[in-house]
Enzyme design. Structure first.
Site, PDB file in Angstrom:
ATOM      1  CE  LYS A  83      -3.851   1.981   2.715  1.00 43.97           C
ATOM      2  NZ  LYS A  83      -4.742   1.721   3.867  1.00 43.97           N
ATOM      3  CB  SER A 158      -7.570   4.018   3.092  1.00 42.36           C
ATOM      4  OG  SER A 158      -6.752   3.366   4.040  1.00 42.36           O
ATOM      5  CB  SER A 182      -8.173   1.415   5.981  1.00 38.35           C
ATOM      6  OG  SER A 182      -8.698   2.709   6.155  1.00 38.35           O
TER       7      SER A 182
END
Length: 470
Positions: A83, A158, A182
């Site tokens: 990420k 996210s 997330s």
């Protein structure tokens, strides 16, 4: 666009999960280079979904050829993505924002080393919304990351890019982290397994350093329970925590029957939508059929938690807007912040006096959360208060007050685990009337990931997760 976009095909990756792919690599059925090249080709079929923030496939393929892969690493040679809020040498950490510097990182952060210790081969960085502050991977200055089950819909956030890459078959496992849901939110939106570990089970995220209440837990999104269990065990071996008992590898369900607490009303007081309520009812029926005892329980916190959490959340946006040059480097450009981050920061400034009370209340939530498990073993709820919205519903460039209100009502179940530090898992146990995944959320007491994983194995076997390629 077609209703579903995926890259599953009859190549060397097939429909193997990470454990299965690693076994094939160890057996010599394919090489790390072939795995990396196949994942690269699969990514090329997904470009309209926009799941990648930085394409690093060339280095990934070269690494697959040159690297001395550790035979004792459970995922040796398995392709993956990290990420893009986590430092990986050679990749700029942009945090989903044009405000951040474009320079490549010179070194890995500590969690990256833990992630790499499992043997995975990073092919690039996955997308996230600006600073991970919202629940959809959309941007004010570029195309959104789209849901592979139906690209007209949000993929969650996210860790949205990671979820899209795994759900669509590009890779079997990808890094995710969770500061308010997330890991679990995009897992729910994209039909994946998403476990948020207990606070400090894994190495702390770099961006959590110095936070008065550490909300962020690192982890992964996967298509199978065993991939999540094997990752957690491998990461734990790299750096065993001293704050809780050693977990080890959880390999299947338990014979133990559980007391399951049921929460079916969001903290906002709103009712669940029809599809989500039906999904929860079906899960309760499944749990009961399996011999578990399901009983209604109250929320561990009252509605004041909403104000405390959203104020703290706004404080993080304010810190970014005011201290970005210290946090991200002198090339940080505050003028490039997206409207949603700026709106959050303004909200904090109007109510800065509330900060000590919010921090104190969030800190106390750990004890209230722990007390909730005196009568039950796990707590079950939906992951989200309603089904996955269409692209634009949470548009970060939209009217701030409207978007903020929508977000609070959508993300009504996940934030307590971040404030309290307790573990939770989202499982893809249902689908909406429009064929989109619906996640069901299970929480356990601090350090009790074992119970969550054992239950997840049992539910996966009893109600196999729907696959996007079916």
């Amino acid at each position: 666009m077609p209703d579903r976009i995926h890259a599953f095909t009859d190549d060397v990756l097939g429909d193997l999960d990470a454990v299965g792919l690693a076994a094939a690599l160890r057996a010599g059925d394919l090489s790390p280079r072939e795995a990396a090249e196949a994942a690269s080709a699969r990514f090329d079929a997904l470009t309209e979904l926009h799941p990648v923030a930085f394409d690093d496939r060339d280095r990934g393929v070269k690494r697959a050829v040159d690297a001395p892969w550790r035979t004792d690493a459970p995922f040796a040679g398995v392709p993956t993505y990290i990420k893009n809020n986590t430092a990986f040498a050679g990749i700029p950490t942009r945090h989903g924002s044009a405000a951040t510097p474009r320079r490549a990182e010179l070194a890995n952060e500590p969690f990256t080393e833990q992630f790499l210790s499992t043997g995975v081969n990073v092919l690039g960085a996955s997308t996230l919304p600006a600073f991970g502050l919202t629940a959809t991977t959309e941007f004010d200055d570029g195309p959104p990351t789209r849901n592979p089950w139906n690209p007209e819909y949000s993929c969650g956030a996210s860790s949205g890019g990671s979820a899209v890459l795994v759900a669509s078959g590009a890779v079997p496992i990808a890094h995710a982290n969770d500061g308010g849901g997330s890991i679990r939110i995009p897992a729910a939106a994209c039909g994946l397994v998403g476990l948020k570990p207990t606070r400090d089970r894994l190495v702390k995220a770099a961006q959590a350093q110095g936070m008065p209440v550490d909300l962020i837990s690192n982890g992964v999104v996967t298509r199978t329970v065993r991939d999540t269990a094997h990752f957690l065990a491998a990461a734990e071996r790299h750096r065993p925590t001293t704050r809780m008992p050693f977990l080890g590898l959880v390999e299947g369900p338990s014979e133990r029957r559980l007391r399951v607490g049921l929460i079916d009303t969001p903290i906002t007081g709103n009712r669940l939508d029809v599809d989500t309520a039906r999904a929860l009812d079906e899960t309760v029926e499944l749990l009961t059929d399996l011999g578990h005892d399901v009983i209604p329980v109250p929320l561990p916190v009252d509605r004041s938690f909403i104000g405390h959490f959203t104020h703290y959340w706004s404080m993080l946006a304010f810190a970014i807007s005011r201290n970005g040059k210290k946090m991200f480097g002198t090339a940080f450009e505050p003028a490039e912040l997206d409207p949603f981050t700026s709106g959050l920061a303004r909200g904090f400034l109007r109510n800065a006096w509330r900060t000590p009370g919010a921090i104190a209340a969030l800190s106390r939530s750990a004890k209230r959360y722990h007390r909730a498990f005196t009568q039950v073993d796990v707590i079950c709820s939906p992951t989200l208060a309603h089904t996955t919205p269409r692209i634009g519903y949470l548009d970060p460039a939209g009217d701030f007050e409207q978007i903020f209100d929508r977000l609070v009502h959508y993300v009504a179940f996940t934030p307590l685990n971040n404030a309290s530090g307790g573990p939770a898992i989202s499982l893809p146990l249902a689908q909406s009337s429009e064929g989109l995944p619906i996640g069901i959320h299970f929480s356990a007491d601090h350090a009790d990931e074992r119970t969550l994983l054992e239950l997840a194995y049992e539910l996966e076997a009893a109600e196999p997760f729907t696959r996007i390629q079916d």
